[in-house]
Design a protein around this motif. Structure first.
Motif, PDB file in Angstrom:
ATOM      1  N   LEU A  24      34.765  29.806  88.693  1.00  0.00           N
ATOM      2  CA  LEU A  24      35.747  28.728  88.710  1.00  0.00           C
ATOM      3  C   LEU A  24      36.284  28.461  87.306  1.00  0.00           C
ATOM      4  O   LEU A  24      35.507  28.336  86.356  1.00  0.00           O
ATOM      5  CB  LEU A  24      35.127  27.449  89.262  1.00  0.00           C
ATOM      6  N   PRO A  25      37.611  28.390  87.158  1.00  0.00           N
ATOM      7  CA  PRO A  25      38.165  27.989  85.855  1.00  0.00           C
ATOM      8  C   PRO A  25      37.773  26.551  85.555  1.00  0.00           C
ATOM      9  O   PRO A  25      37.646  25.729  86.455  1.00  0.00           O
ATOM     10  CB  PRO A  25      39.683  28.142  86.058  1.00  0.00           C
ATOM     11  N   SER A  26      37.584  26.252  84.288  1.00  0.00           N
ATOM     12  CA  SER A  26      37.108  24.925  83.908  1.00  0.00           C
ATOM     13  C   SER A  26      38.229  23.919  83.704  1.00  0.00           C
ATOM     14  O   SER A  26      37.990  22.715  83.684  1.00  0.00           O
ATOM     15  CB  SER A  26      36.274  25.011  82.623  1.00  0.00           C
ATOM     16  N   HIS A  27      39.480  24.414  83.560  1.00  0.00           N
ATOM     17  CA  HIS A  27      40.600  23.506  83.292  1.00  0.00           C
ATOM     18  C   HIS A  27      41.922  24.203  83.576  1.00  0.00           C
ATOM     19  O   HIS A  27      41.969  25.416  83.834  1.00  0.00           O
ATOM     20  CB  HIS A  27      40.561  23.019  81.835  1.00  0.00           C
ATOM     21  N   ALA A  63      44.674  35.619  81.271  1.00  0.00           N
ATOM     22  CA  ALA A  63      43.488  34.962  80.717  1.00  0.00           C
ATOM     23  C   ALA A  63      43.177  35.505  79.324  1.00  0.00           C
ATOM     24  O   ALA A  63      43.619  36.601  78.957  1.00  0.00           O
ATOM     25  CB  ALA A  63      42.301  35.185  81.645  1.00  0.00           C
ATOM     26  N   VAL A  64      42.431  34.743  78.565  1.00  0.00           N
ATOM     27  CA  VAL A  64      41.997  35.199  77.246  1.00  0.00           C
ATOM     28  C   VAL A  64      41.091  36.411  77.439  1.00  0.00           C
ATOM     29  O   VAL A  64      40.077  36.333  78.141  1.00  0.00           O
ATOM     30  CB  VAL A  64      41.242  34.084  76.500  1.00  0.00           C
ATOM     31  N   SER A  65      41.471  37.543  76.840  1.00  0.00           N
ATOM     32  CA  SER A  65      40.735  38.782  77.088  1.00  0.00           C
ATOM     33  C   SER A  65      39.749  39.129  75.982  1.00  0.00           C
ATOM     34  O   SER A  65      38.995  40.087  76.123  1.00  0.00           O
ATOM     35  CB  SER A  65      41.722  39.945  77.277  1.00  0.00           C
ATOM     36  N   ASP A  66      39.757  38.379  74.895  1.00  0.00           N
ATOM     37  CA  ASP A  66      38.816  38.618  73.807  1.00  0.00           C
ATOM     38  C   ASP A  66      37.484  37.954  74.156  1.00  0.00           C
ATOM     39  O   ASP A  66      37.380  36.723  74.186  1.00  0.00           O
ATOM     40  CB  ASP A  66      39.362  38.043  72.494  1.00  0.00           C
ATOM     41  N   SER A  78      36.397  33.870  74.727  1.00  0.00           N
ATOM     42  CA  SER A  78      36.147  33.359  76.078  1.00  0.00           C
ATOM     43  C   SER A  78      35.294  34.354  76.853  1.00  0.00           C
ATOM     44  O   SER A  78      35.540  35.562  76.800  1.00  0.00           O
ATOM     45  CB  SER A  78      37.467  33.117  76.814  1.00  0.00           C
ATOM     46  N   THR A  79      34.294  33.850  77.562  1.00  0.00           N
ATOM     47  CA  THR A  79      33.419  34.713  78.368  1.00  0.00           C
ATOM     48  C   THR A  79      33.841  34.738  79.837  1.00  0.00           C
ATOM     49  O   THR A  79      33.132  35.287  80.669  1.00  0.00           O
ATOM     50  CB  THR A  79      31.961  34.221  78.270  1.00  0.00           C
ATOM     51  N   PHE A  80      35.003  34.159  80.136  1.00  0.00           N
ATOM     52  CA  PHE A  80      35.446  34.026  81.527  1.00  0.00           C
ATOM     53  C   PHE A  80      35.515  35.374  82.239  1.00  0.00           C
ATOM     54  O   PHE A  80      34.976  35.541  83.342  1.00  0.00           O
ATOM     55  CB  PHE A  80      36.813  33.333  81.560  1.00  0.00           C
ATOM     56  N   LEU A  81      36.162  36.358  81.607  1.00  0.00           N
ATOM     57  CA  LEU A  81      36.308  37.667  82.248  1.00  0.00           C
ATOM     58  C   LEU A  81      34.969  38.379  82.373  1.00  0.00           C
ATOM     59  O   LEU A  81      34.688  39.020  83.387  1.00  0.00           O
ATOM     60  CB  LEU A  81      37.302  38.526  81.463  1.00  0.00           C
ATOM     61  N   ASN A  82      34.137  38.276  81.329  1.00  0.00           N
ATOM     62  CA  ASN A  82      32.801  38.874  81.405  1.00  0.00           C
ATOM     63  C   ASN A  82      32.008  38.302  82.572  1.00  0.00           C
ATOM     64  O   ASN A  82      31.317  39.022  83.296  1.00  0.00           O
ATOM     65  CB  ASN A  82      32.044  38.631  80.102  1.00  0.00           C
ATOM     66  N   GLU A  83      32.126  36.980  82.763  1.00  0.00           N
ATOM     67  CA  GLU A  83      31.387  36.326  83.844  1.00  0.00           C
ATOM     68  C   GLU A  83      31.817  36.834  85.209  1.00  0.00           C
ATOM     69  O   GLU A  83      30.997  36.947  86.131  1.00  0.00           O
ATOM     70  CB  GLU A  83      31.566  34.810  83.761  1.00  0.00           C
TER      71      GLU A  83
END
Length: 416
Positions: A36-39, A277-280, A284-289
């Motif tokens: 889930l995105p946080s914001h 999304a931020v890919s670095d 951000s760890t969003f994509l890794n997650e």
């Protein structure tokens, strides 16, 4: 390879590939795979898009909202999350329509969205209301308009019979077909939207009268080849729904977000945009997650996971594609784990795919963006690069920016 010494690699990779596809019927707990995105991606102080949409639909019946984003940005996931949130109330009637699955969206006519809404709402009624004569008749008419009909009529001269005809005369019959609004790949046919709207009102009346919270989520129209047709549907089908108490959330073409006339902002009560999304992974760890939720750590190391995230460019569909292609490459190499060489092979494959169709003028735009970080969306060909995801739009620290897709960058740099 010695028999029995190595596990069946199909069983090593199949579960991972299945989890990469959240719509797989074999997955019982699809919700657990979603990060889930946080914001809101445009404002960290605002709730995630699906939470904002759900609140508006619940508090303002009849509100109309638009969701914009590039191909593979996660619009469908946001719509599904919104539908899930709306289900927290017992009186909620929530319908998710994918127009691209129902019909050829580039051939549908005004009134088609209303027909899809009406037919789906009919199936939300209980048996008692479905059996009401006016509701059943309205539904049959909606199906007729959607699918078309074929009937036999008498072949007469100038539409009338000759005087003195033999009363036992049996006239010739000719077949007359009326094409349906939803029939795929059919020439556009002008129809009055008002009749369809009246039918939808008849079908939905029992739900509205019982004060149900009715929300329609429409996916697929973001894939319109001519995005200006979206304006036509908004001004006819969607406009007709205003005042009915039926809330609507619809995925709109990305080019509408960059429209100088700001049609989306002027027409809809709320407009949300999903940038890449931020890919670095360091930011951000969003994509890794997302990959880890799907079991990536069982098959690859942190370096491979981060590389896939980085070269996806923040495009969720490309993240999944790179993971899947890397797994397939490792399987072909008879490896039990995914290595960096497999990830790099997948990146090149994706980059070459984005290279297809790039002409001289478009390449100039790309080279300028890579060299000077300069990009203007005023040029039609520049906008095409955005729609095709060869150029990605980002939103960081309150500022919009553009970058060439990293997989395409890699292929272009290697070609020099």
């Amino acid at each position: 390879m010695e028999s029995g010494a190595t596990p069946d690699r199909r069983q090593v990779y199949r579960p991972f590939l299945a989890r990469l596809n959240p719509t797989s019927p074999h997955l019982l707990d699809q919700q657990s795979l979603i990060v889930l995105p946080s914001h809101d991606p445009h404002d960290p102080d605002q709730p995630p898009i699906h939470a904002g949409f759900a609140a508006i639909a619940e508090l303002t019946p009849g509100a109309q909202m638009a969701l914009v984003g590039g191909i593979g940005s996660g619009k469908t996931t946001e719509l599904r999350l919104t539908r899930g949130l709306l289900g927290r109330h017992k009186d909620a009637v929530t319908v998710l329509l994918d127009m691209a699955e129902l019909t050829d969206i580039n051939e549908i006519n005004p009134g088609a969205i209303l027909i899809a809404v009406g037919t789906r709402l009919y199936h939300q009624l209980d048996d008692e209301h479905r059996q009401e004569a006016d509701v059943r008749s309205a539904y049959r008419r909606l199906r007729e308009l959607a699918e078309g009909k074929t009937e036999w009529v008498e072949a007469t001269t100038s539409g009338s019979y000759f005087e003195g005809e033999d009363p036992d005369y049996e006239p010739d019959l000719v077949q007359v077909s009326t094409p349906g609004l939803l029939r795929p790949r059919f020439p556009a046919i002008k129809r009055s939207v008002s009749e369809v709207f009246d039918l939808v009102c008849t079908v939905s009346a029992p739900l509205i009268l019982m004060s149900h919270q009715v929300t329609i989520l429409i996916d697929g129209l973001d894939r319109l080849i001519r995005p200006e047709r979206f304006r036509l549907f908004a001004e006819q089908d969607l406009q007709a729904l205003r005042g009915t108490g039926i809330s609507l959330i619809i995925a709109a073409p990305l080019l509408m977000w960059f429209d100088k006339n700001r049609f989306l902002q002027e027409y809809f009560d709320e407009v949300k945009h999903i940038p890449a999304a931020v890919s670095d992974p360091e930011k951000s760890t969003f994509l890794n997650e997302i990959l880890i939720r799907r079991g990536a750590r069982d098959l690859m190391g942190e370096a491979e996971i981060s590389t896939i995230s980085k070269y996806s460019g923040g495009v969720l569909r490309d993240l999944i594609t790179l993971a899947r292609t890397s797994a397939e490459a490792a399987y072909r190499d008879d490896k039990n784990r995914i290595e960096l060489s497999h990830v790099e092979s997948a990146i090149r494959q994706l980059g070459k795919r984005y290279l297809i169709g790039i002409g001289r003028v478009q390449l100039q735009f790309i080279n300028r963006l890579m060299r000077d970080e300069a990009f203007s969306i005023e040029n039609p060909q520049a906008k095409e690069l955005l729609v095709s995801r060869q150029v990605l739009e980002y939103f960081n620290d309150g500022r919009e920016s553009f970058a060439v897709h990293p997989a395409l960058c890699k292929v272009l740099e290697e070609a020099e």
